[in-house]
Design a protein around this motif. Structure first.
Motif, PDB file in Angstrom:
ATOM      1  N   ALA A  49      77.179  69.597 -10.089  1.00 20.37           N
ATOM      2  CA  ALA A  49      76.643  70.404 -11.185  1.00 20.37           C
ATOM      3  C   ALA A  49      75.307  69.876 -11.650  1.00 20.37           C
ATOM      4  O   ALA A  49      75.074  68.663 -11.681  1.00 20.37           O
ATOM      5  N   PRO A  51      72.669  68.675 -14.300  1.00 17.97           N
ATOM      6  CA  PRO A  51      72.961  67.877 -15.503  1.00 17.97           C
ATOM      7  C   PRO A  51      73.112  68.699 -16.769  1.00 17.97           C
ATOM      8  O   PRO A  51      73.951  68.398 -17.616  1.00 17.97           O
ATOM      9  N   LEU A  54      76.727  70.316 -16.747  1.00 17.75           N
ATOM     10  CA  LEU A  54      77.898  69.497 -16.419  1.00 17.75           C
ATOM     11  C   LEU A  54      78.902  69.500 -17.572  1.00 17.75           C
ATOM     12  O   LEU A  54      80.109  69.628 -17.355  1.00 17.75           O
ATOM     13  N   ARG A  58      82.698  70.758 -16.714  1.00 19.39           N
ATOM     14  CA  ARG A  58      83.596  69.664 -16.334  1.00 19.39           C
ATOM     15  C   ARG A  58      84.948  69.745 -17.020  1.00 19.39           C
ATOM     16  O   ARG A  58      85.970  69.360 -16.439  1.00 19.39           O
ATOM     17  N   ALA A  67      82.708  64.040  -9.214  1.00 16.78           N
ATOM     18  CA  ALA A  67      81.512  64.698  -9.760  1.00 16.78           C
ATOM     19  C   ALA A  67      80.302  63.799  -9.561  1.00 16.78           C
ATOM     20  O   ALA A  67      79.839  63.133 -10.484  1.00 16.78           O
ATOM     21  N   GLU A  69      76.691  62.307  -9.420  1.00 13.46           N
ATOM     22  CA  GLU A  69      75.573  62.571 -10.319  1.00 13.46           C
ATOM     23  C   GLU A  69      74.336  62.991  -9.538  1.00 13.46           C
ATOM     24  O   GLU A  69      73.984  62.387  -8.528  1.00 13.46           O
TER      25      GLU A  69
END
Length: 556
Positions: A49, A51, A54, A58, A67, A69
């Motif tokens: 995803a 940022p 997210l 989430r 997940a 980064e």
């Protein structure tokens, strides 16, 4: 094929290769996720995803979802407002080739916002199956939340322009037309985009709106014209700003005029819009209250002031629960959600469920306690018709009648610090009471330092006190709220405790209900907003009245 339907063997075998879902997370409001998006997230093995979305997606994924980064390649792309994310496509492809279900979440809509198209092509080229779950596009959702309809009964052409990549030909075509233009740009580039449209033929007095952080409770919208937008943003002290790279949506055309937006700005005119409200309750207790506050436009911040722990000696509770099963009690009375939780946990420990309440009358104080029982599978026989308290329960509690009541005993699971009012009242009505400590309440640990500073420094717009203990405990673990913070109390006793701690009580709930308390705060906010408008003053939040708040305020 069997007579009842196709057999499993009639279908081709599923590929061992993974699957990718390209998912639109919308412009920012978590409530704009589609049902299909929530389904896809719940079954994902890997979540890739952006940022900025997210946090939106989430919470709908499994606890064990991977997940990875995504990091920004370079500072220059960030400054340009288009951060380039490293390895997004590689992460997606690698996970899918490993046979995993991947959700690739992007802001807005995958087909209109971002660069998801290139990643879809990569999947197609590699033979990886994928699907697309559309989302609410930024250029559609943000104007809707800003109160700027893109079309009306007369109709109009609508043109979407990304100012960061628009060609000279694009500006010329949009400038020469009378279409409503929806321009994606950044805060410090709005004036430049307006200049492009004027140079291409649009009149300088053409109305436009500019919205930052659209669909979130940080949303702000300015109304101006193509010729005045630079001056409006400067006078509002929005620019220059270190946050100038923030993405914005500008709508150019008559439908974005100030007169129309005054009537249609439904989102930013919510009674508590943008208010940061402190809710000093546990997350479990605060859930429905926080949802109600969000419906008024507020940003709830939950800070537990008490922690619930098991009793030091559990034997008394164990005997009482066994007594429920063996027919020792005629009634069980729950005075809090925590009491329901304590009994339920003990039931589960013994392998029991709600059927163990068969033949026992159940009383509950408060709508939240009653709801917790219903969730357990138990419908209360008695809830106070008036005040939701021990005194209110006693008002409606029947006296013991040896003819109609085969058993004269009541099980009262409660906190270690509960008052004796209910016990004494039941005994007076002729009942025997097993007054059992089901749980202990202790003062919670202090919140993080930034939360404590916000409480004392006026960073919160309001605080909701739901009991005298929440007042004492919050002041004890975090300090006294700043005098600009609106203090809302659930009842006179709580208000008295607040005043004893030097707090000015602004809002008093008309009933001892957390939801009536939130409603009363919303009414206070609505009256405050209306008073500002009548006086011709800008609508501000209480926290913006503290010294230096305007100087430090940013558009985020």
């Amino acid at each position: 094929m069997s007579p009842t339907g196709p057999a499993v063997s009639d279908f081709p075998a599923l590929s061992a290769q993974g699957h990718v879902t390209f998912l639109g997370a919308g412009p920012g409001d978590p409530g704009l996720l589609t049902l299909r998006a929530v389904e896809a997230l719940a079954s994902a093995d890997v979540l890739v995803a952006e940022p900025d979305v997210l946090g939106v997606v989430r919470c709908h994924a499994r606890a064990g979802v991977s997940a990875p980064e995504l990091t920004v390649v370079d500072a220059q792309s960030t400054a340009a407002g288009v951060p380039v994310l490293r390895d997004a496509a590689n992460l997606v492809m690698e996970a899918a080739k490993g046979g995993r279900r991947v959700v690739r979440a992007v802001s807005g809509d995958p087909g209109l916002d971002g660069n998801a198209g290139a990643e879809m092509l990569a999947c197609a080229t590699a033979g990886i199956p994928f699907e697309v779950v559309p989302g609410v596009a930024n250029v559609v959702g943000v104007p809707a939340y800003a109160g700027v309809p893109l079309r009306d009964a007369q109709g109009a052409d609508v043109r979407f322009v990304d100012a960061r990549t628009a060609s000279e030909r694009c500006w010329t075509e949009v400038g020469a037309s009378d279409a409503t233009a929806v321009v994606s740009t950044t805060l410090d580039s709005v004036a430049s985009a307006a200049g492009e449209l004027v140079s291409a033929g649009r009149k300088p007095d053409t109305p436009l709106t500019v919205t930052v952080a659209g669909t979130t409770t940080r949303q702000r919208t300015w109304t101006a014209t193509l010729g005045t937008i630079a001056q409006v943003l400067k006078q509002a002290k929005v620019l220059p700003s270190p946050d100038g790279h923030q993405p914005v949506i500008a709508v150019v055309g008559e439908r974005s005029s100030a007169a129309q937006r005054d009537q249609l700005a439904w989102f930013e005119s919510k009674p508590l819009f943008g208010w940061k409200v402190l809710v000093p309750r546990t997350k479990e207790q605060a859930a429905s209250l926080s949802d109600q506050l969000r419906s008024y436009g507020a940003v709830p911040h939950e800070v537990p002031t008490i922690a619930v722990e098991p009793p030091r000696t559990p034997q008394q509770m164990e005997r009482a629960v066994k007594g429920l099963v063996t027919g020792r009690y005629e009634w069980i009375a729950f005075t809090s959600v925590n009491a329901v939780k304590a009994v339920r946990e003990k039931f589960e420990e013994y392998g029991l469920d709600a059927r163990a309440f068969a033949g026992i009358k159940v009383a509950a104080v408060g709508e939240q306690t009653a709801a917790a029982l219903v969730d357990f599978g138990v419908k209360p026989d008695l809830v106070p018709s008036g005040e939701q308290s021990a005194a209110g329960l006693l008002e409606d509690w029947p006296p013991y009648d040896p003819v109609f009541d085969p058993i004269d005993r009541v099980f009262l699971p409660r906190a270690d610090i509960a008052t004796e009012t209910l016990v004494a009242g039941l005994i007076e009505l002729g009942w025997e009471v097993d007054d059992v400590t089901a749980y202990r309440t202790v003062r919670a640990s202090p919140p993080p330092s930034d939360t404590r500073e916000a409480i004392k420094g006026g960073g919160f717009d309001a605080v909701l006190f739901t009991s005298s203990s929440t007042v004492r405990n919050l002041v004890g673990i975090a300090g006294k709220p700043h005098n600009v913070t609106v203090i809302a109390c659930i009842g006179p006793a709580t208000a008295k405790t607040a005043e004893e701690h030097g707090l000015r009580v602004d809002v008093l709930s008309p009933e001892p209900s957390v939801h009536k308390l939130a409603e009363a705060l919303a009414e206070f906010g609505a009256q405050r907003r209306e008073a500002a408008k009548v006086a011709g003053d800008p609508v501000t939040r209480p926290s913006e009245r503290r010294p230096g708040a305007r100087r430090r305020r940013t558009t985020t």
